[in-house]
Each structure stands twice: as structure tokens, then as C-alpha cells.
Enzyme design. Structure first.
Site, PDB file in Angstrom:
ATOM      1  N   SER A   1     -57.972 -38.136 -37.430  1.00 25.79           N
ATOM      2  CA  SER A   1     -59.026 -37.253 -37.935  1.00 25.79           C
ATOM      3  C   SER A   1     -58.747 -35.795 -37.572  1.00 25.79           C
ATOM      4  O   SER A   1     -58.130 -35.513 -36.535  1.00 25.79           O
ATOM      5  CB  SER A   1     -60.368 -37.686 -37.327  1.00 25.79           C
ATOM      6  OG  SER A   1     -61.429 -37.023 -37.950  1.00 25.79           O
ATOM      7  N   PRO A   2     -59.196 -34.849 -38.395  1.00 23.66           N
ATOM      8  CA  PRO A   2     -59.087 -33.438 -37.998  1.00 23.66           C
ATOM      9  C   PRO A   2     -59.859 -33.194 -36.700  1.00 23.66           C
ATOM     10  O   PRO A   2     -61.045 -33.520 -36.614  1.00 23.66           O
ATOM     11  CB  PRO A   2     -59.732 -32.687 -39.169  1.00 23.66           C
ATOM     12  CG  PRO A   2     -59.689 -33.643 -40.317  1.00 23.66           C
ATOM     13  CD  PRO A   2     -59.807 -35.006 -39.722  1.00 23.66           C
TER      14      PRO A   2
ATOM     15  N   GLN B   1     -56.173 -29.511 -43.758  1.00 27.20           N
ATOM     16  CA  GLN B   1     -57.587 -29.229 -43.987  1.00 27.20           C
ATOM     17  C   GLN B   1     -57.800 -27.725 -43.909  1.00 27.20           C
ATOM     18  O   GLN B   1     -57.546 -27.103 -42.875  1.00 27.20           O
ATOM     19  CB  GLN B   1     -58.474 -29.927 -42.948  1.00 27.20           C
ATOM     20  CG  GLN B   1     -59.964 -29.776 -43.245  1.00 27.20           C
ATOM     21  CD  GLN B   1     -60.845 -30.291 -42.109  1.00 27.20           C
ATOM     22  OE1 GLN B   1     -60.951 -29.651 -41.063  1.00 27.20           O
ATOM     23  NE2 GLN B   1     -61.468 -31.438 -42.314  1.00 27.20           N
TER      24      GLN B   1
ATOM     25  N   TYR C   1     -70.029 -24.870 -41.724  1.00 23.52           N
ATOM     26  CA  TYR C   1     -69.105 -23.762 -41.933  1.00 23.52           C
ATOM     27  C   TYR C   1     -69.409 -23.082 -43.275  1.00 23.52           C
ATOM     28  O   TYR C   1     -70.430 -23.375 -43.908  1.00 23.52           O
ATOM     29  CB  TYR C   1     -67.668 -24.258 -41.822  1.00 23.52           C
ATOM     30  CG  TYR C   1     -67.353 -24.822 -40.447  1.00 23.52           C
ATOM     31  CD1 TYR C   1     -67.547 -24.042 -39.296  1.00 23.52           C
ATOM     32  CD2 TYR C   1     -66.910 -26.128 -40.283  1.00 23.52           C
ATOM     33  CE1 TYR C   1     -67.291 -24.556 -38.030  1.00 23.52           C
ATOM     34  CE2 TYR C   1     -66.645 -26.649 -39.016  1.00 23.52           C
ATOM     35  CZ  TYR C   1     -66.848 -25.858 -37.889  1.00 23.52           C
ATOM     36  OH  TYR C   1     -66.602 -26.366 -36.648  1.00 23.52           O
TER      37      TYR C   1
ATOM     38  N   ARG D   1     -64.222 -32.723 -47.551  1.00 20.65           N
ATOM     39  CA  ARG D   1     -65.080 -33.238 -46.477  1.00 20.65           C
ATOM     40  C   ARG D   1     -66.477 -32.676 -46.668  1.00 20.65           C
ATOM     41  O   ARG D   1     -66.653 -31.462 -46.827  1.00 20.65           O
ATOM     42  CB  ARG D   1     -64.550 -32.854 -45.096  1.00 20.65           C
ATOM     43  CG  ARG D   1     -65.534 -33.212 -43.975  1.00 20.65           C
ATOM     44  CD  ARG D   1     -64.944 -33.117 -42.579  1.00 20.65           C
ATOM     45  NE  ARG D   1     -64.262 -34.361 -42.228  1.00 20.65           N
ATOM     46  CZ  ARG D   1     -63.994 -34.727 -40.966  1.00 20.65           C
ATOM     47  NH1 ARG D   1     -64.357 -33.953 -39.951  1.00 20.65           N
ATOM     48  NH2 ARG D   1     -63.373 -35.855 -40.719  1.00 20.65           N
TER      49      ARG D   1
ATOM     50  N   ARG E   1     -61.595 -39.427 -31.410  1.00 19.65           N
ATOM     51  CA  ARG E   1     -61.461 -39.463 -29.948  1.00 19.65           C
ATOM     52  C   ARG E   1     -60.549 -40.570 -29.432  1.00 19.65           C
ATOM     53  O   ARG E   1     -59.807 -40.339 -28.462  1.00 19.65           O
ATOM     54  CB  ARG E   1     -62.847 -39.541 -29.307  1.00 19.65           C
ATOM     55  CG  ARG E   1     -63.659 -38.275 -29.561  1.00 19.65           C
ATOM     56  CD  ARG E   1     -65.070 -38.348 -29.038  1.00 19.65           C
ATOM     57  NE  ARG E   1     -65.817 -37.162 -29.448  1.00 19.65           N
ATOM     58  CZ  ARG E   1     -67.090 -36.945 -29.138  1.00 19.65           C
ATOM     59  NH1 ARG E   1     -67.760 -37.832 -28.423  1.00 19.65           N
ATOM     60  NH2 ARG E   1     -67.686 -35.844 -29.546  1.00 19.65           N
TER      61      ARG E   1
END
Length: 763
Positions: free
Chosen positions: A414-415, A492, A573, A621, A715
């Protein structure tokens, strides 16, 4: 000690008999509004595990229940003319009337005073008692009387259901799905003694109305159900024991209840008064009786009688987490049945698998323990669909094609923001970080959000792609990954917008820099938090300039050799600030309706699609749920996904939240997967699931069920760069690419795992 139980259902009766058994000196009265023998349910389902708990609490009750139950292991799913059977589930059914009779007789034998046909209107009338146990059900008078204290959250669900019985023997817990011109109807059926079976028929409210059931008499609607499920009835008739209800009133809606507080002074809620669990998971009575076990233990513990409120607080603390966990599973399963039409495009085997795993409590490994042959069939189907020979293998290790891009497996790194760049240049840390995870077996490795301009950074340490030095840094990393692993690289791109000019995540996340801040832009002049800078609301010139920085960064990324491009439109964002109604307060063509709020993100996406090589896929995303009043909901996420699909997106990367500080997510295992599931199966676009997916079993289950096409692991990859290789070894799947330099480690790991399995078997 004087105790009164308000309600003589399983919860109240079981508590009364357990308490009286523990202390025969207790004065316990149960008040029941109905006559002995009256009941308006049919059968009750318990799992084998639940029965083990009953045996420990009161062997006499357990023995009587087990002498009267009907046991089965199989689940039959009838769909589109096929029967799919899965075994090993270990359930038993018992008539509700029989269960009440057992509990009533046992309670009376222990000296409990049961007063039938006795109404009560106010729990405060019993304040002279030491303990008032409110076992008065889903429509609890007690809960309503003190709603300000108990703070119930009541959600009336969208399906109608009717609870019926039939003189019919079924060899398995049976699900059947009937298609009508009005929509789909679902049957939940199971035998509960040697003669009778429960037949619950359920359908969404809109289907129920379209079928005209609202205007039918009770007899007409029952006849309608008989016609729908005639094959399961084999000539038998359906019977209602709610003849006191007229017309469509016999069709109920499920009330999902959860109270924030379960006790008030000497009053305590138990069972459905405190919480409900949907019948599709068969656990309402289980929860109620397990509440009774815990409550009896807490209030009769040494010293507990001197402080009943403290004992009741201990009871809630003990039971609340289990109730929340089961209710979460029940909610997932309930929503599956509310949205059956979402899954009817699946073949019968996958349809049955997604049903069985719909609660997210039962996964691939657990199903294998129950029925290895069934799981073998599922794995063969997934392999064949992926273009492999129809042979069993873990679903996570099937390839996936996205346009012209083929990934060797379904695991994605994952990013994850590392905040470890200087002037946006990805150097040695990111080479080792991303390169190590590519060597670790993941099919796709994503960059962190890579910023398109210096002003678009989140922190001074963020990666960028606005100049040639950064592009060279990324090319070095991409070349290493391509040259040393079969992994693909995803880029991304994003712009921080109102969440920019902040500190690294391990300092004060989302808080502004102590010094050296730069100006921010956003959809509207709204600060992300009380200490964050107020951004400038973008004008048309700003939009064009930012769009062009995205395009320039994408072209550099294509030259660097990235295999996939993802546009970051989530987490508050810049582009997310347009999508979210809580952060977009514009009154021009870019604000207001969802279509208007999507206008600028779609403009950026289309510009990227035109600049990005046509043979390489693009993803987006999104935050599928803002988790805040007035924010975007999963319904809005479906609409957004459709718009991006129409604009040329190949994949939706489905995250949620982080758009506002007011967000209150409901966390749990795979808690965001239902959003990816819905988008994939309603919109018809590939999805990536992300969010508390941390076990190989999670990935296998999600992929096999068709809830998503890829699973992004965050994680766990920080803790273990070789997470995917280790998952393969643990599942005995040896057909994985390991770097040749590491092959001796692979051999030793596999030997050690095989030895540990043998030792566990002998133990």
C-alpha cells in the site's frame, strides 16, 4: 436480595435460574405478559460452541436442550437451479416454545417465582428491589423509559421479513433465492425438531411493495411465499403463529439496537433490550443467554451486592465488546442479504462462498477446517477464472490482469508516507524500502503519495516528481524492482491541498510546521484543523496550473517506467477537498451537487489519461465514506466510481475517512472492504481493498468472494518486508519467485514450518 426480571423470554429466565442456582436464598420474580406456552417465534439456532458455554453454566439445562434439538452440519445454498453444499458448520435448532418450557421448568424447580399474564408499565415501580433485570426485548419499555441514560442507537433496516413454520424436514440449514419480476426474495430455513422447520422469507422494502404484499391479507402473502419456495416445501403449507396480526403487519422490519449504557442505578438491560443481532447470523438468543451467564456471575461475585451499580458496570464491560463484535458481523451479514441483487451476477459457487463469508467472521481457513472439499472447489474456480489450470491454490496467489498489465498475485504494498526525501528526491531510503518489499513477493508495489509541486507536499520530507532529479531517483528504484523481481511498480500522484505544510507523521501528524510554512490552496477557504493554515480557494487559473503539474509529473513517471498510475483523490488532500461536501463550499460549477464536486478531479484525471501511455492502466484512490454527518456516504462513493470508470479508470482503490477531523470511523478487521465490495459488484469495475487487512486469510477470503480484486497491505509490510513470501510458505505454496540469493532461506523456512506442523499434529 430481591430481584425482579421484567420479561420471561430466554434472557430473563436463564438469568433467574442461574442466579437462584448460585444462591437459593435469593428472592427472584419473573414477570411475563403472556401465558405459559405462548410464543411468537418458531425455531432458535445455537452453534456447538455456544452449547459448550451452556454446559458449563448449568449442565441440567444443557442436557435438556440437547435432548430436544435437531443437529446439522451442512449449509445448502439454492441459486439459479443449483444446490451448493458446504459442511462442518455444527449448529442445532430447537423450538422456541420448547426452549422456553425447559427454562421455565428449570427456573421453577429452583424456586423462581414466575408470574404470567402480568403487565408492567414503569421499571421505576420496582425501585424497592435490589436488582431490576430488564429482559423486555427489542421494544423495551425500560429502555424507552430511561432513554436519556441508556442512549439507544436504533436503526430500522430496509428489508421486510415474515417468520413462518412448515411441517417439513430439512437436511441442512437452507438458503434459497427466488427471482421475481419485482426483485429477489430470500429464504432462510432450518429444522428445529423431528417434525417442524422455520421458514423466514426476506426481501427489500421496495421489492415487497412492488410485489403488492403491502395490500395483501396475511393468508395471501403466505400463499405468495408458498408459490415462491414450493420446491423447498415439497407440498407442505406455511404456517404463521402471529394470527393476532392483520394483513401486512405480519411482515416485520429488523431493528438494530445498541445502547451506549446498559445500566442505571439498580436497573440493567439484558438481551434484545440492550442489543440485537440480525437473524441471518442466528445469534440473538445466544447473545441474550450469554448476557445472563455474565450478569449472574457479576452480581453474585464476592462483595458485589454491596455495590450493585459497580457490578452492573463490570457486566457491561465484560459483555459489550463481544456484543459489538457479533453485532458487527451480524451487520455485515444483514447488509449482504439486504443487497442480494448486488451478487446475483456471480456463478453459484462464488455466490455461496460470498454468502458464507459475508459476516467477515468466517474466512477461507475456517471454511477449509469445516469442509476442505468445498474450499478446494472454490480455489479451483478462482484459479480457472485467472487463466490457470483448474487446480487448487490460495486465491491470493492467482495472477490478475488489469488491461495489459499482469500481476503475479493479488498482494499490493500500500502507499505509505515515509517522509524521508530531501527536496522531493527519492534516494537510498526509498530504494531500500520499496526494493525490499518488491523482493518480498508482493505483486504490485505502490509509491507513497508523490507530490506534483513543492507547494503540493504534505511535509518537507515528501517525495516529488516535479523535476528531472526526482524522475532519475524514481527511475533508479523502478529499474531495481523490474530487474530483481516480478513485481510491478505503481505511481501514486497527489497534491496535499489544505493538509500541506505539516509535520512528519511521527511528530505531530497533520499539525503545521513550527516554521517555514508555505501557502496552501484548496477547493474552499476552510482550514483542516484549528491550528492549520486557511487555504486559498482555487480560482480557474489555479486549477489549470495544478492540472498541468499533474500532467507533467505523469509524463516523468511514464518515462521512469512505472507500470500503473494512481490519482490520489482521498484523505482530505487537494482533489478530495473538492469531492467532500464538508470541505467544498463553492457556489460555482465546481461545488454543490456530487457531479459538480467531481468536475475538477475528473478534469485532472482525463488530462492524466490522455498523457499516460494508453497501454498502462490507471487507478483512483477515493474516500468511500467520510464517517461524518453531512459527508460523503457509500452511496456517493458508488456514484463517484461510476464517473471515474466512464472517464477511463481501470481500478478504484477504496479507502475511507481522513477528509475531516470530525470523522468517527467504525474500525474493525477489513472494515473498509465492504465499500470495495459494493463498488466492484455494483459499478462493475476492479477494486483494491485496503484497511486493517493483515492476515493471508483475509486476502484469500476477499479475493475468493469477489469483494475486491487486489488487497493493499500497509502496516504488516512495515513490520515484515517479505510478508507475501512468508504467507506463501505458511500455506505450503512453493510456487513463488524468491530472489536466487535467498533460496537457501526459503528451503529452511519451509522445512521449519513443516516440522512445526508435524509437532503440532503429534501434540
Amino acid at each position: 436480595m430481591r430481584i425482579v426480571c421484567l420479561g420471561g423470554g430466554p434472557a430473563g429466565l436463564y438469568f433467574a435460574l442461574l442466579a437462584r442456582k448460585a444462591d437459593p436464598s435469593l428472592d427472584i420474580t419473573v414477570l411475563e405478559r403472556h401465558r405459559a406456552g405462548d410464543t411468537f417465534g418458531w425455531g432458535i439456532v445455537f452453534s456447538d460452541k455456544t452449547l459448550d458455554g451452556f454446559r458449563a453454566a448449568d449442565p441440567e439445562t444443557y442436557d435438556e436442550i440437547t435432548r430436544n434439538f435437531r443437529h446439522w452440519d451442512d449449509v445448502d445454498v439454492f441459486f439459479r437451479g443449483q444446490r451448493i453444499t458446504s459442511g462442518g458448520h455444527g449448529f442445532c435448532g430447537i423450538a422456541r416454545a420448547k426452549l422456553l418450557d425447559i427454562l421455565q421448568r428449570r427456573a421453577q424447580a429452583l424456586g423462581v417465582n414466575i408470574r404470567y399474564e402480568t403487565e408492567f408499565a414503569d421499571p421505576d415501580d420496582f425501585r424497592d428491589h435490589d436488582l431490576v433485570v430488564a429482559a423486555d426485548g427489542v421494544n423495551s419499555v425500560t429502555r424507552n423509559r430511561h432513554a436519556d441514560v441508556f442512549q439507544p442507537d436504533i436503526d430500522v433496516r430496509r428489508c421486510r421479513y415474515i417468520w413462518l413454520g412448515a411441517r417439513r424436514q430439512l437436511g441442512a440449514f437452507t438458503f434459497d433465492f427466488a427471482q421475481t419480476p419485482h426483485g429477489w426474495f430470500t429464504l432462510h430455513a432450518y429444522s428445529f425438531d423431528d417434525e417442524w422447520a422455520t421458514f423466514i422469507v426476506e426481501t427489500p422494502e421496495e421489492t415487497w411493495r412492488a410485489a403488492g404484499i403491502e395490500a395483501m391479507s396475511q393468508e395471501e402473502s403466505i400463499a405468495f411465499c408458498e408459490r415462491l419456495f414450493a420446491e423447498r416445501l415439497q407440498g407442505e403449507r406455511l404456517v404463521s403463529n402471529a394470527r393476532h396480526l392483520r394483513g401486512s403487519a405480519v411482515w416485520l422490519k429488523f431493528n438494530r439496537v445498541l445502547c451506549r449504557r446498559w445500566h442505571h442505578g439498580n436497573i440493567v438491560l439484558i438481551g434484545d433490550a440492550a442489543h440485537t443481532a440480525h437473524f441471518s447470523i442466528g445469534s440473538g438468543t445466544k447473545l441474550a443467554m450469554e448476557d445472563a451467564i455474565a450478569l449472574a456471575r457479576c452480581v453474585l461475585a464476592p462483595g458485589a451486592r454491596r455495590n450493585i451499580p459497580a457490578a452492573l458496570a463490570g457486566y457491561q464491560e465484560e459483555r459489550e465488546l463481544e456484543a459489538l463484535k457479533l453485532q458487527s458481523a451480524a451487520r455485515n451479514r444483514m447488509e449482504w442479504f439486504e443487497n442480494v441483487a448486488r451478487y446475483v451476477h456471480l456463478d453459484p459457487l462464488q455466490f455461496s462462498y460470498t454468502l458464507l463469508t459475508g459476516s467477515q467472521r468466517i474466512g477461507h481457513d475456517n471454511l477449509r477446517l469445516r469442509d476442505a472439499d468445498y474450499v478446494r472447489q472454490v480455489e479451483c474456480r478462482v484459479a480457472a477464472e485467472a487463466g490457470l489450470p483448474a487446480e487448487p491454490r490460495p486465491p491470493m496467489f492467482t495472477p490478475f490482469r488489469l488491461g495489459n498489465l499482469e500481476l503475479t498475485n493479488r498482494v499490493v504494498v500500500s502507499p505509505m508516507a515515509m517522509y524521508s526525501c530531501r527536496d522531493g528526491v527519492p534516494a537510498d531510503f526509498l530504494l531500500v524500502h520499496l526494493g525490499g518489499r518488491a523482493l518480498g513477493g508482493a505483486g504490485l508495489v505502490m509509491t507513497e503519495m508523490t507530490c506534483v509541486s513543492p507547494e503540493g507536499r504534505i511535509t518537507p520530507g515528501c517525495a516529488g516528481l516535479w523535476n528531472g532529479a526526482q524522475a532519475e531517483g524514481w527511475k533508479r528504484i523502478v529499474d531495481f524492482v523490474h530487474g530483481n523481481s516480478p513485481a510491478k511498480m505503481g505511481l501514486q500522484l497527489g497534491h496535499s491541498g489544505p493538509k500541506g505544510s505539516t509535520q512528519p507523521g511521527w511528530e505531530s501528524i497533520d499539525e503545521p510546521l513550527p516554521e517555514g510554512n508555505w501557502p496552501l490552496i484548496a477547493a474552499s477557504a476552510l482550514a483542516y484543523g484549528p491550528r492549520n493554515q486557511v487555504p486559498k480557494a482555487m480560482n480557474r487559473a489555479d486549477m489549470e496550473a495544478v492540472r498541468d503539474t499533474f500532467v507533467a509529473a505523469a509524463r516523468r513517471g511514464a518515462t521512469a517506467g512505472f507500470d500503473l498510475l494512481e490519482l490520489h483523490c482521498a484523505h482530505g488532500y487537494l482533489l478530495s477537498s473538492f469531492l467532500c461536501p464538508l470541505t467544498n463550499r463553492r457556489d460555482d460549477d465546481y461545488g454543490g451537487t456530487l457531479e459538480n464536486r467531481c468536475r475538477y478531479p475528473l478534469e485532472v484525471f482525463r488530462a492524466l489519461r490522455a498523457a499516460w501511455p494508453a497501454d498502462r492502466p490507471m487507478s483512483v484512490r477515493i474516500s468511500a465514506h467520510d464517517w461524518a454527518p453531512g459527508g460523503n456516504t457509500p452511496d456517493d462513493a458508488v456514484a463517484m466510481a461510476r464517473l471515474f470508470r466512464e472517464a477511463g479508470a481501470d481500478l478504484i482503490d477504496v479507502s475511507s475517512g481522513q477528509t475531516t477531523r470530525e470523522a468517527r470511523p467504525v474500525y474493525g478487521r477489513m472494515y473498509q472492504t465492504p465499500f470495495a465490495d459494493r463498488i466492484r459488484n455494483e459499478v462493475g469495475i476492479a477494486t483494491m481493498a485496503v484497511g486493517n487487512i493483515f492476515e493471508a486469510d483475509h486476502v484469500n477470503t476477499i479475493i475468493a468472494a469477489g469483494r475486491a480484486d487486489l488487497c493493499a497491505i500497509a502496516r504488516p509490510h512495515l513490520a515484515d518486508p517479505a510478508w507475501t513470501l512468508h504467507a506463501a510458505a505458511q500455506q505450503g505454496f512453493g510456487d513463488m519467485h524468491w530472489p536466487p540469493q535467498y533460496l537457501t532461506g526459503k528451503a529452511q523456512l519451509e522445512r521449519n514450518l513443516a516440522r512445526a506442523a508435524q509437532l503440532a499434529l503429534h501434540a
